[in-house]
Design an enzyme around this catalytic site. Sequence first.
Site, short mmCIF file in Angstrom:
data_model
loop_
_atom_site.label_atom_id
_atom_site.label_comp_id
_atom_site.label_asym_id
_atom_site.label_seq_id
_atom_site.Cartn_x
_atom_site.Cartn_y
_atom_site.Cartn_z
N ASP A 195 -1.96 -0.10 6.15
CA ASP A 195 -3.14 -0.85 5.28
C ASP A 195 -2.44 -2.34 4.69
OD1 ASP A 195 -4.68 1.45 6.46
OD2 ASP A 195 -4.10 2.55 4.39
N ASP A 235 0.74 -1.04 -0.24
CA ASP A 235 0.52 0.20 -0.39
C ASP A 235 1.02 1.09 0.29
OD1 ASP A 235 -2.61 1.38 0.41
OD2 ASP A 235 -1.41 1.84 2.40
N HIS A 238 -4.38 3.70 7.88
CA HIS A 238 -3.96 4.98 6.85
C HIS A 238 -2.59 4.72 7.20
CE1 HIS A 238 -7.43 5.51 4.87
NE2 HIS A 238 -8.52 6.08 6.26
N GLU A 284 0.89 5.09 0.81
CA GLU A 284 0.47 7.11 0.81
C GLU A 284 0.76 8.20 0.29
OE1 GLU A 284 -2.27 7.43 3.01
OE2 GLU A 284 -1.91 4.99 4.00
#
Length: 719
Positions: free
Chosen positions: A679, A533, A674, A535
């Site tokens: 995640d 994942d 988050h 950000e």
Amino acid sequence: MSFDRRLALIVLAPGALLGLWLLGGAGLLFSTLGPADRTAIADAIAPLVDSHGMLLVLWWFLAALSAGVLAQRLYATYGEAPARLADATRVLAGDAAAPPLPPQAGAGMGALAEAINALAGQRRALEDDMARLVADASRDVALQRDQLAALMAELEQSVVVLNLEGRILLYNARARALFRHLSQAPGGVAGAELIGLGRSIHAVIDRALIDHAREGIARRIARGDARASARFVTTTPLGHLIQVSLAPVRAAADDKGDVTGFVLLLDDITDEYEARSRQDSRWLDLSEASRASFASMQAALDMLDYPDLEPADRERFQAVVRDEVGAMSHRLTTLAADASHDMKTRWPLQDMLGADLAAAAAQRIAAETGQDVDTVAVDADIWLSVDSFALIQALAFLAARLAEVLGAPNLALRLAPAGGRAHLDLVFQGAAPGLDLAGWQTRPMQSGDAPSPLTVRDVVERHGGELWLEHARDGSGALFRFLLPVAAGTTPQVPAPGESRPAYYDFDLFAASAQSRESDERPLGEIAYTVFDTETTGLDPAGGDEILQIGATRIVNGRLLGSECFDQLVDPGRSIPEAGIAVHGIRPEMVRGKPTLLQVLPAFHAFAADTVLVGHNVAFDMRFLTLKENASGVRFDQPVLDTLLLAAIVHPGEESHGLEAMAARLGVAVSGRHTALGDALATAEIFLKLLPLLRARGILTLGQARAAAQTSYYARLRY
């Protein structure tokens, strides 16, 4: 929310059918009338249609709307609700630990949900009983497995076990530290280590070398040598020299079974090789210089044999002999000193946590002097490379001498980093201008009545360090400061949430080596996955938004390896919007000075090598990666699976397939929401929960999963 064609058809169908019914009735009526009657009725209806036509249309619309609302409610009650109940029941059927079915509307649906929950409870109780029986029956096996894991963890040797394909199926903590050291240059990217269950050893050691060693072992086994092994030295991409011992693993304990894999014992001999090279170079220099000196002395001695040589010339030739002998003596003395230094610095040292060393030293000093020692100012994260017994003996010796001179001084131990080394301080209170540090360093140490052959200076030189005395400027006290080496690559790894011990072995990979198939034909449960994942600064990768963090974990043989993680903050090279900070919590000061994405992508690519990528709404993350292909030279061309698309396949009746909604539906606890790694871990657990649900729908292989995912509505979204 996706467009539901079935629901739209159900809502509009009653109105359409009503209109068709009315038109069909009018047509049937007109077909039974004669021409005159039709004309008369048409003339009578025309004025009504002109004046009240909208009223008739409105009446039809209201009837159609009422019928549509009724159809929608009936569909929700008897269509959607049973479908969702069926989806939830499939989850319970595949995972007894999944959440129970929520209360259902309507007496019939509610009773059905209660009955299903009761059956699931009974199944859960049966599975618990079965698990208890299996646990009782396999206690001895588990004990042996744990003993093996503990033994491997404590071995000083770096051990790696491979299957026949060169995939890693077992390694110990020492091997992990060694591989991390080998794969990271100074200032390198965290998580770039190359070791991991299911990963190929050929990323570090050339395949040709291992194949050559295996061929030699096979020839020796064929000649009847059951204990055949091979040894070779190789270099890593960063220039380290690794000595490798390779031995076969047999299927039977009597060394007569088939070879199923190989054990590697690895040693980093870079420093030893460099020390030997330096010594060889010094011997070569000495030989060349001595050859010239011998030639000069021989020429001088030949001249001295002449009986009629003038006294001045005789003195000059004698001086040549004396000078050459002195130069040779100086070179030999220097070489001996250098060799002695190399021997001392190559004394075998052990890696030890600095806090443990300080605690042991404080206990020893208290036993020797009766004085308590303060260890509050000890950095708990520093690992040292020391001869702990000798170093603690030196600290206790100095403390005892202080007690003799100062009586009962207040003592403290401090440990702090100092560049690439560490300062270990023995601090004491009180003025001590007459301390004889030089005499204490050269005096043989003594512990109780037992003298030691070592001096404090020997201990210092054994560590390749230094020792000095520093006085406080205000005269309140002083300290003995040891300069010590720190351990390389032994910083302890924090276990990932939910896993107390890293997974260092997976013997199921022995069986996996028996066959190698194309990716699309492989069963989903046998594939290695990298679940990741990101950000980002925003939601527009093409508009200038950048990645702030990449987090990933691995799944091998259906097991989540929470200890094999990639977690790296990235300097985006641009501002971070406040709206995004409120979501992911990454502030500008947290990424300032961190590696750029062009530096991080090669490390992440190595971490994800030979695996299938998995993510939630992964098209968004992949768009960021593909936009950097030209700049970074890194291309992620392996297969990709999306848990969002897979969830839409197994739960088509659910309204939401968001990460939190899926986690609640499947009974997955989400922590670190988050954050990229948090995640990724949640997505990995969700993916494992989806696999049995996919199998129940006949989706067994990677190719079938990819094909089914493309039929989802979400597969048509573009970023």
